[in-house]
Design a protein around this motif. Structure first.
Motif, short mmCIF file in Angstrom:
data_model
loop_
_atom_site.label_atom_id
_atom_site.label_comp_id
_atom_site.label_asym_id
_atom_site.label_seq_id
_atom_site.Cartn_x
_atom_site.Cartn_y
_atom_site.Cartn_z
N LEU A 148 0.82 -1.21 0.00
CA LEU A 148 0.00 0.00 0.00
C LEU A 148 0.85 1.26 0.00
N ASN A 152 -1.68 2.91 -3.64
CA ASN A 152 -3.00 2.57 -3.11
C ASN A 152 -3.83 1.90 -4.19
N TYR A 183 -7.11 6.52 1.57
CA TYR A 183 -5.76 5.95 1.50
C TYR A 183 -5.08 6.00 2.87
N TRP A 186 -6.58 3.33 5.15
CA TRP A 186 -6.15 1.96 4.82
C TRP A 186 -4.72 1.72 5.30
N TYR A 250 4.28 5.67 -6.96
CA TYR A 250 2.90 6.14 -7.14
C TYR A 250 2.72 6.77 -8.52
#
Length: 271
Positions: A148, A152, A183, A186, A250
């Motif tokens: 993660l 995400n 995000y 989580w 990302y």
């Protein structure tokens, strides 16, 4: 009796779509649920539309925030606090579920003794493309905290989780995390609970409505918000030097997924 699943829908000025969204819950082949529709002081007819739906189905429950909270975090937290279900699902006010989303995901959660699960999405503009989930049990993988941090890949409208794992955790309502509040939660959840049984169902569990003016569309602004989330997790430990790596990951993965999505949109909508 308490429902098995609580579906939390944050709403703000969505009268154009909310009837279809709630309709995709009412039309589920799994019926033991409650909808907690939480209006964030809409200025259009959202509240009135949902009030009409609530009169037709007692499982649809309508609430209104006392003031506008400038994002979905506040309404989601309100829903979490009053949810009666063993499981909680989140559904954005313009997304659409396949007809067997709840039954399929609930069965997998029970079979896998999972605490948290999410699935894939298919984007659409006018007509939802995924009507029914098929073969979801055949492709399941674990969701790990480190993964993660890299990107995400959890789609919030495809999440189902046990309510009890949110006992001490909620969505961050600070506006600086607007559009990435999910995000952050989580990451907080997977970091704070190392024994969490978290799974990714590699099947489309939601139809994601595409908007040109969506809250997360500004790429540079979104990147800055992702940086804040990563910094909140890494700045106080020896891994702070990894922030550029995770941020680069990302960007690369987002560009790749955007290219795939654009090819899909061109093929389906603009041919």
């Amino acid at each position: 009796m308490k429902p098995i699943i609580s579906v939390i829908i944050p709403m703000y000025n969505c009268d154009q779509y909310i009837k279809e969204t709630i309709g995709s819950v009412v039309g589920q082949d799994f019926t033991d649920w409650e909808v907690l529709a939480v209006d964030d002081c809409s200025t259009d007819n959202t509240y009135e539309v949902v009030a009409g739906l609530a009169r037709l189905d007692s499982r649809v429950k309508l609430f209104k925030m006392p003031v506008n909270t400038r994002g979905p975090a506040g309404p989601r937290n309100y829903g979490i606090n009053i949810a009666q279900g063993k499981y909680i699902c989140f559904l954005d006010s313009d997304d659409i579920w396949p007809v067997n989303k709840l039954s399929m995901q609930y069965r997998i959660m029970e079979d896998e003794s999972a605490d948290f699960s999410s699935g894939e999405k298919v984007s659409f503009m006018e007509t939802p493309l995924v009507k029914e989930v098929k073969n979801a049990e055949k492709n399941i993988s674990d969701i790990k905290y480190f993964d993660l941090l890299m990107k995400n890949k959890i789609n919030t409208s495809a999440v189902m989780l046990r309510k009890d794992i949110l006992k001490n955790l909620k969505f961050d309502e600070d506006v600086k995390y607007a559009a990435v509040e999910d995000y952050k939660l989580w990451l907080d959840l997977h970091r704070s609970k190392p024994s969490l049984k978290s799974i990714r169902i590699k099947a489309p569990l939601m139809n994601y409505r595409v908007h040109r003016d969506g809250i997360s569309r500004s790429k540079l602004k979104q990147l800055g918000k992702v940086y804040r989330v990563l910094k909140s997790h890494l700045e106080n430990n020896k891994n702070i030097f990894l922030i550029p790596l995770f941020l680069s990951s990302y960007v690369i993965q987002s560009l790749y997924r955007e290219q795939l999505q654009q090819k899909f949109m061109n093929r389906v909508f603009y041919k």
